[in-house]
Enzyme design. Structure first.
Site, PDB file in Angstrom:
ATOM      1  N   HIS A  18      46.862  20.065  53.162  1.00 35.76           N
ATOM      2  CA  HIS A  18      46.086  19.119  53.133  1.00 35.76           C
ATOM      3  C   HIS A  18      46.201  17.905  53.995  1.00 35.76           C
ATOM      4  CE1 HIS A  18      44.062  21.011  49.768  1.00 35.76           C
ATOM      5  NE2 HIS A  18      44.907  21.472  49.260  1.00 35.76           N
ATOM      6  N   THR A  19      46.801  18.089  55.063  1.00 35.13           N
ATOM      7  CA  THR A  19      47.016  17.377  56.182  1.00 35.13           C
ATOM      8  C   THR A  19      46.146  17.366  57.184  1.00 35.13           C
ATOM      9  OG1 THR A  19      48.760  18.791  57.016  1.00 35.13           O
ATOM     10  CG2 THR A  19      49.433  16.847  55.920  1.00 35.13           C
ATOM     11  N   GLY A 108      40.904  35.380  49.052  1.00 40.05           N
ATOM     12  CA  GLY A 108      41.101  34.562  48.024  1.00 40.05           C
ATOM     13  C   GLY A 108      42.744  34.200  47.480  1.00 40.05           C
ATOM     14  N   LEU A 111      45.766  33.224  52.074  1.00 39.24           N
ATOM     15  CA  LEU A 111      46.597  33.549  53.261  1.00 39.24           C
ATOM     16  C   LEU A 111      45.344  33.677  54.300  1.00 39.24           C
ATOM     17  CD1 LEU A 111      48.476  36.729  51.638  1.00 39.24           C
ATOM     18  CD2 LEU A 111      49.276  34.377  52.245  1.00 39.24           C
ATOM     19  N   SER A 112      44.383  32.968  54.277  1.00 39.56           N
ATOM     20  CA  SER A 112      43.481  32.662  55.191  1.00 39.56           C
ATOM     21  C   SER A 112      42.532  33.952  55.730  1.00 39.56           C
ATOM     22  CB  SER A 112      44.138  32.285  56.530  1.00 39.56           C
ATOM     23  OG  SER A 112      43.917  30.909  56.893  1.00 39.56           O
ATOM     24  N   SER A 113      42.065  34.664  54.498  1.00 42.86           N
ATOM     25  CA  SER A 113      41.165  35.968  54.821  1.00 42.86           C
ATOM     26  C   SER A 113      40.063  35.425  55.773  1.00 42.86           C
ATOM     27  CB  SER A 113      41.076  36.627  53.504  1.00 42.86           C
ATOM     28  OG  SER A 113      40.276  35.747  52.774  1.00 42.86           O
ATOM     29  N   ASP A 161      43.746  27.132  59.531  1.00 42.73           N
ATOM     30  CA  ASP A 161      43.706  28.318  59.626  1.00 42.73           C
ATOM     31  C   ASP A 161      43.305  29.276  60.801  1.00 42.73           C
ATOM     32  OD1 ASP A 161      44.381  27.733  57.001  1.00 42.73           O
ATOM     33  OD2 ASP A 161      42.286  28.067  56.034  1.00 42.73           O
TER      34      ASP A 161
HETATM   35  C1  GLA Z   1      42.802  25.574  53.205  1.00 44.45           C
HETATM   36  C2  GLA Z   1      41.920  25.109  54.388  1.00 44.45           C
HETATM   37  C3  GLA Z   1      42.740  24.667  55.617  1.00 44.45           C
HETATM   38  C4  GLA Z   1      43.773  23.407  54.957  1.00 44.45           C
HETATM   39  C5  GLA Z   1      44.567  24.053  53.875  1.00 44.45           C
HETATM   40  C6  GLA Z   1      45.302  23.090  52.967  1.00 44.45           C
HETATM   41  O1  GLA Z   1      43.641  26.884  53.695  1.00 44.45           O
HETATM   42  O2  GLA Z   1      41.213  26.307  55.048  1.00 44.45           O
HETATM   43  O3  GLA Z   1      41.899  23.825  56.497  1.00 44.45           O
HETATM   44  O4  GLA Z   1      43.033  22.422  54.652  1.00 44.45           O
HETATM   45  O5  GLA Z   1      43.895  24.818  52.774  1.00 44.45           O
HETATM   46  O6  GLA Z   1      46.361  22.470  53.906  1.00 44.45           O
END
Ligand code: GLA
Length: 372
Positions: A18-19, A108, A111-113, A161
């Protein structure tokens, strides 16, 4: 070129959550799981998208790739169509396309699917139409994928991501400074140090694309806190500014955002000193801040983190957006089985569904596998 196949990985974020949308620091790395897209040029203006994960084929025309057409598309197709929409808006000349998608990343799970899907489509299509894919061109490609996710899909995510999927290299973390979106490869010799990162997927999924999601709410709270301080983004605030926030919730959110960037710096310093114990403590401190000040954790994530640390992990934290999804635990290789066992037992005792586990090390970013 008539066809190209590309693979793009998912990621864990070692620290710095969340940065990104606040203009702060983060340190993700790519994992071995990912998504593969094969793109074939067609002789007409049709677009046909098929995924092995869904019993579903979407067919449309290049001209249908408009913001107005989004609502009629299945949710997973929006990420693909969004990339083609953003590419066309950027001036790419696209032929009609057949796209075949295959993935071994759970969706979900934090892991950035979504980014792996976007980036695999972007790299396959870029290779097909002969766009540059060298390291210097990749931040622009990540930005294009972020626009697809923000503007087309409507998920208010921050860009971490996509950069991780496109720019990661093996045995390195990717330090990103979202003040100016600059990146630096940080050597992360976990393998050499006898360490692994255990991903603990709690099986509780999160949906970032939903406007009422916890993620969207937190982002709005951060924006409100920045506005109350007269700043465009919270990352520009100083620790002294916190006391100027009269709203307690905004103050807590801001405290997390500012302290988290400092913890990323601490983590980078610990890695440089090969001080893995210290790195572990910084990870666990990050989880505490995300749980307490940012209220982005869940019972399952808290339990996974506490149990992993008790069972011998050097540190643990939720990774990614939170509100479900996965935690990571940094553990010496010989303690990983004990950590898995302890977490599985604790979940069963609390009546939570069994978590799933995967051991990861920093892996390579997106690549073209094949072109003809
Ligand atoms: C998700 C979002 C990212 C980031 C993270 C938290 O993965 O896609 O952009 O904000 O949450 O760090």
């Amino acid at each position: 070129m008539t066809s190209a196949t590309a693979r793009a990985p998912g990621r864990v974020n070692l620290i710095g959550d969340h940065t990104d949308y606040n203009g702060g620091l983060c340190l993700p790395f790519a994992i071995p799981l990912g998504t593969t897209t094969t793109a074939r040029a067609r002789g007409d203006d049709r677009v046909r998208v098929r995924s092995t994960a869904y019993d579903d084929v979407w067919t449309g025309r290049l001209g249908d790739l408009t913001l107005g057409a989004r609502d009629g598309m299945p949710a997973w197709v929006r990420y693909v169509a969004g990339v083609l929409w953003a590419a066309r808006a950027d001036g790419w000349r696209l032929p009609g396309l057949d796209l075949l998608i295959d993935s071994d990343l759970p969706s979900g799970a934090g892991l950035s699917s979504s980014a792996a899907l976007e980036c695999s489509v972007a790299v396959a299509v870029a290779a097909l139409v002969d766009r540059p894919l060298d390291p210097g061109s990749r931040p622009g490609l990540a930005e294009l994928c972020r626009r697809a996710e923000n503007d087309f899909v409507g998920a208010p995510t921050g860009g971490l991501d996509q950069l991780a999927s496109l720019l990661s290299t093996e045995d390195h973390g990717l330090l990103v400074d979202f003040a100016d979106t600059s990146t630096r490869q940080v050597p992360l010799p976990l393998r050499e140090a006898g360490l692994v990162v255990l991903v603990i997927d709690t099986g509780t999924s999160h949906d970032l694309a939903d406007a009422s999601s916890g993620y969207a709410q937190r982002r709005a709270e951060c924006d409100a806190a920045a506005a109350a301080l007269g700043l465009p983004r919270l990352g520009l605030a100083w620790a002294d500014d916190l006391s100027r926030l009269t709203d307690e919730v905004q103050q807590a959110r801001a405290r997390h955002v500012l302290s988290e960037s400092t913890r990323v710096e601490d983590a980078v310093a610990a890695v440089a000193d090969a001080d893995w114990e210290r790195l572990g403590s910084v990870l666990t401190a990050s989880h505490a801040s995300l749980a307490r000040d940012f209220a982005a954790s869940t019972d399952e994530l808290d339990l996974a983190v506490a149990t992993a640390v008790e069972a011998g992990a050097l540190g643990a934290r939720l990774t990614g957006g939170g509100f479900g999804g996965s935690a990571i635990a940094l553990a010496p290789r010989e303690r990983v089985d004990a950590v898995r066992l302890a977490v599985g037992t604790a979940f069963a005792a609390e009546g939570h569904a069994a978590p799933s586990f995967v051991e990861v090390l920093p892996s390579a970013g997106a690549a073209v596998l094949d072109q003809a």
